[in-house]
Design an enzyme around this catalytic site. Structure first.
Site, PDB file in Angstrom:
ATOM      1  CG  ASP A 405      -9.847  28.712 -22.917  1.00  0.00           C
ATOM      2  OD1 ASP A 405      -8.769  28.331 -23.398  1.00  0.00           O
ATOM      3  OD2 ASP A 405     -10.905  28.032 -22.976  1.00  0.00           O
ATOM      4  CD  GLU A 408      -4.832  29.570 -27.770  1.00  0.00           C
ATOM      5  OE1 GLU A 408      -6.023  29.752 -28.057  1.00  0.00           O
ATOM      6  OE2 GLU A 408      -4.453  29.275 -26.631  1.00  0.00           O
ATOM      7  CG  ASP A 483      -7.804  21.918 -24.094  1.00  0.00           C
ATOM      8  OD1 ASP A 483      -7.883  22.429 -22.957  1.00  0.00           O
ATOM      9  OD2 ASP A 483      -8.471  22.301 -25.079  1.00  0.00           O
TER      10      ASP A 483
END
Ligand code: MIG
Length: 797
Positions: A405, A408, A483
């Site tokens: 997770d 980015e 999300d």
């Protein structure tokens, strides 16, 4: 004041007249008088690479996305010229390069124009950042449609819109939010029934404009790096997607359990909660294979540690869960807590493994653990170290999958929510700033994770899930779409995103079923499950503070419907696995948007609700509340309603009944759909028979079923079973031939055929030329029971 007016004011620059051509095997170099070089490489007859350098220089060639071993094999390459053009001809394409401008036109071998430059390559020197802003303009035509581009949460057809690629943590993103988590600078154009693809392999923040700024121009550009793109010709979209996937890589087969149902939550803890959830699945007989631990399992969010209060003995817990069929998957984030007493931090610090700012200090940012430093996964040595960290977690404790997770990378409380541009990266020996490495950071993290999990889970197969990705990430990891929100609009987005990811080489993708943020109604949850069981990765996930989101969190009716759809997925596991096999071996997307399925039918060009699951099941989710059914487009061809077996001719809009317990679903005539019995988890039961649902067609149709040990690597030594079926239907007979490949012995010795849509009464059946006692047919619930190794069954009316 002294200013550098020349550098600041040049504006757009264009190549001029070609003065020199050089050929090296499959590559041609065209150099212009103002020193622009076009390097044109024929990789395949239908895959051409275009690369432009300025000042007579090409950068050192390097790509994280492209697998160089995949780049061989053209049949023909010829260079010629006429008055205005140099002409490169392959067995499939004609590429014309204009002598005075370096602009290109690409035609198929029959001379149909497929794609042409408008102004073509041009560039602006960037005084502040160095290098060029590199740009490409292509001419677009009325009716030309555009697809692809990864996870964009918009309608499948991209025409009329502009997008950027810059991996971004996008909590509760919306329809049209851009950019979000992934960067896949690849699009497909469809013009006059012919499809082509363009992959702009540039990791900087690229932008694509599909006739938004100018109605007849499609353009793409990036603020650094090279104009470096691959042109991939079809004419079928399937060939474009397969070539693109071949170019950027295919995954290995995952263990079969990863295609089972997965239950996740932020967060299940302590151990008793995890166990309670697992038990409830078994008590309620809702199949489930994977259970996920989110950040709270760690000690102060330190990766590779456990909170011993919540999880006093993780190894025992993981083993006990496994005894009940649950594989444990844990989250691992890139941010490493700054804590001199924490071994992971110390090792990375001592070895200089963290990303650094331009002037030397480590890149520091806040994430869940507080202040963190971040490993530079673009350094091969760092990846190797990172892979080694999974030894205990996977090798000893027994975790089977890892979920990456925040890669980015996400940083909290700072402008841009990520690293500043000046952060330095190794980029596998091509040092650069974050502007260039940002979009690949997540993929390189997932790659390092994959290498570690794969090594320590051996002889089993690994599972990695990532949120951020760049083209090529599919070689290492599955993904989810981040999300999302528990709204009906997000159900529509989910449907578009997973189809788009499938077109973009990344089939193994799913969405947080039910929505991550906020709470779904039971109705929305169940409609999402009905769609989610057809997504390659099928996981319920939600954020803790928004209430429970397990299949039993609503009412009994919702629980029962949810169970029935998860059961449906488990019965379809051999179909799903075969679909994955086609993806892993041939790059065939697991879901096919209607336009992919039938690009010649203009009705499909703006359709995005309906899609094909695998090769032969057409699904159309219900996307609105209080529905008793919906209108949808049934693609051309003949279809059987999955629920009623009613036969319908497609190529038209129809109304389909679908109350809360149903989703519109159709099986293409001639298909053979393999089914297993319902299991509570993969491997729970010995599969003692394979059922084949045979949908009659007056036609010849091929299908196949791939099986192996469901895990491990024996299949690579030939221990798999590949059953190829040929169905031949005539007005009063039906034959099915089987050809078996591979040396794997399936557990069952019986195949049961369920014959659907036969237009005649059966008078005689012969199995490998021996008459079959028709009385058995009635006894066996109308199933035709055959030895698993039958060669041909002949059903005569
Ligand atoms: O800042 O780990 O998208 O799936 O549950 C939030 C907690 C961090 C974001 C992920 C989500 C996950 C959550 N994470």
């Amino acid at each position: 004041m002294i200013t550098n007016t020349e550098l600041e004011q040049k504006g757009n620059q264009f190549p001029n007249t070609i003065k020199n051509i050089r050929q090296e095997v499959d590559t041609l170099y065209f150099t212009t008088e103002n020193n622009v070089i076009l390097e044109l490489t024929v990789l395949r007859d239908s895959v051409i690479r275009f690369r432009y350098g300025t000042r007579g220089i090409l950068e050192e060639d390097f790509s994280y996305a492209v697998d160089p071993e995949n780049l061989i094999g053209y049949n023909h390459l010829e260079l010629s010229e006429n008055k205005n053009f140099h002409i490169v001809t392959t067995a499939k394409l004609i590429i014309k390069i204009e002598k005075i401008s370096l602009q290109t036109k690409i035609l198929d071998i029959e001379g149909n124009l497929i794609n042409e430059d408008e102004v073509g390559f041009h560039y602006e020197e960037s005084f502040t950042l160095g290098g060029n802003i590199v740009k490409m303009n292509k001419r677009s035509h009325p009716g030309e449609a555009f697809y692809g581009l990864g996870d964009k949460p918009v309608h499948l057809n991209l025409r009329g819109k502009r997008f950027s690629n810059w991996a971004t943590d996008s909590y509760a993103f919306g329809k049209e939010t851009d950019p979000i988590y992934k960067s896949v600078p690849f699009y497909i154009g469809l013009k006059d029934k012919r499809a082509y693809g363009i992959f702009f392999d540039n990791t900087f923040k690229s932008t694509f404009d599909f006739c938004q700024e100018r109605l007849d121009v499609t353009s793409f550009w990036a603020p650094g790096g090279e104009m470096n793109y691959y042109f991939i010709y079809g004419p079928d979209m399937s060939e474009v997607v397969q070539s693109y996937t071949h170019l950027t890589g295919k995954p290995e087969l995952p263990p079969l359990w990863t295609l089972g149902f997965q239950q996740c939550k932020w967060s299940y803890y302590p151990e008793s909660t995890v166990k309670g959830i697992a038990k409830k699945f078994r008590d309620l007989k809702i199949p489930c294979d994977g259970i996920y631990l989110d950040i709270d399992y760690m000690e102060g969010f330190r990766c590779f540690t456990w909170n011993k209060e919540y999880f006093p003995d993780p190894k025992r817990m993981v083993r006990e869960l496994l005894n009940d069929g649950f594989k444990t998957i844990v989250i691992i984030d890139p941010g490493i807590k700054i804590d001199p007493d924490y071994w992971v931090y110390r090792q990375a610090l001592e070895n200089g493994y963290f990303c650094k700012r331009a002037d030397g200090p480590d890149m520091i940012g806040k994430v869940w653990p507080g202040e963190c430093a971040f490993p530079d996964y673009t350094n091969p040595e760092v990846r190797e170290w990172w892979a080694g960290l999974f030894k205990e977690l996977v090798g000893e404790i027994g975790v089977r999958g890892v979920w990456n997770d925040m890669n980015e990378p996400a940083v909290m409380e700072v402008p841009g929510k990520t690293f500043p541009d000046d952060v330095r990266h190794d980029f596998d020996g091509h040092p650069c700033s974050h502007r260039k490495a940002h979009n690949v950071y997540g993929t390189q993290m997932a790659r390092a994770t994959y290498e570690g999990v794969k090594k320590y889970v051996y002889p089993k197969r690994p599972l990695v899930i990532t949120r951020s990705a760049y083209s090529g990430a599919q070689r290492y990891t599955s993904s989810w779409t981040g999300d999302n929100v528990a709204t009906w609009e997000h159900l529509w987005i989910a449907n578009n995103q997973v189809q788009r990811m499938c077109l973009s080489g990344m089939s193994f993708t799913g969405t947080d079923i039910g929505g991550f943020a906020e709470q779904p109604t039971g109705e929305l949850f169940v409609r999402w499950i009905q769609l989610g069981v057809f997504h390659p990765f099928c996981r319920v996930h939600s954020s803790g503070h928004h209430g429970d989101q397990e299949p039993w969190s609503f009412d009994d009716e919702i629980t029962d419907i949810t169970r029935s759809f998860i059961e449906l997925r488990y019965t379809l596991l051999p179909y799903l696995y075969t679909m994955f096999y086609d993806y892993a071996t041939e790059g065939i997307p697991m879901l096919k948007p209607l336009v992919y399925f039938d690009q010649d039918d203009p009705h499909t060009h703006y359709r995005s609700d309906e899609f094909i699951f695998g090769n032969s099941i057409l699904v159309c989710p219900i996307l609105e509340p209080n529905s008793k059914g919906r209108r949808m487009y049934l693609a051309r061809g003949g279809w059987y309603n999955f629920w009623t077996n009613e036969y319908l001719e497609g190529g038209r809009e129809i109304w389909v009944d679908a109350d809360i317990d149903c989703i519109p679903m159709f099986v293409q005539k001639g298909s053979i759909i393999p089914r297993y019995p319902v299991q509570q988890y993969v491997g729970e039961q010995v599969i003692d028979e394979l059922k084949l649902d045979v949908y009659y067609a007056e036609d010849v149709v091929d299908s196949k079923v791939y099986e192996d040990a469901n895990d491990g690597y024996d299949y690579k030594k030939g221990r798999y079973s590949l059953r190829n079926f040929k169905l031949r239907g005539k007005a009063s007979d039906l034959t099915i031939q089987q050809h078996k490949g591979g040396t794997f012995e399936t557990e069952y010795d019986t195949i049961k055929l369920n014959l659907i849509g036969l237009p005649f009464r059966i008078k005689k059946i012969k199995v490998d030329n021996v008459a079959y006692d028709l009385n058995n047919l009635d006894k066996e619930d109308k199933y035709l029971k055959l030895p698993e190794d039958f060669s041909v069954v002949h059903i005569i009316g």
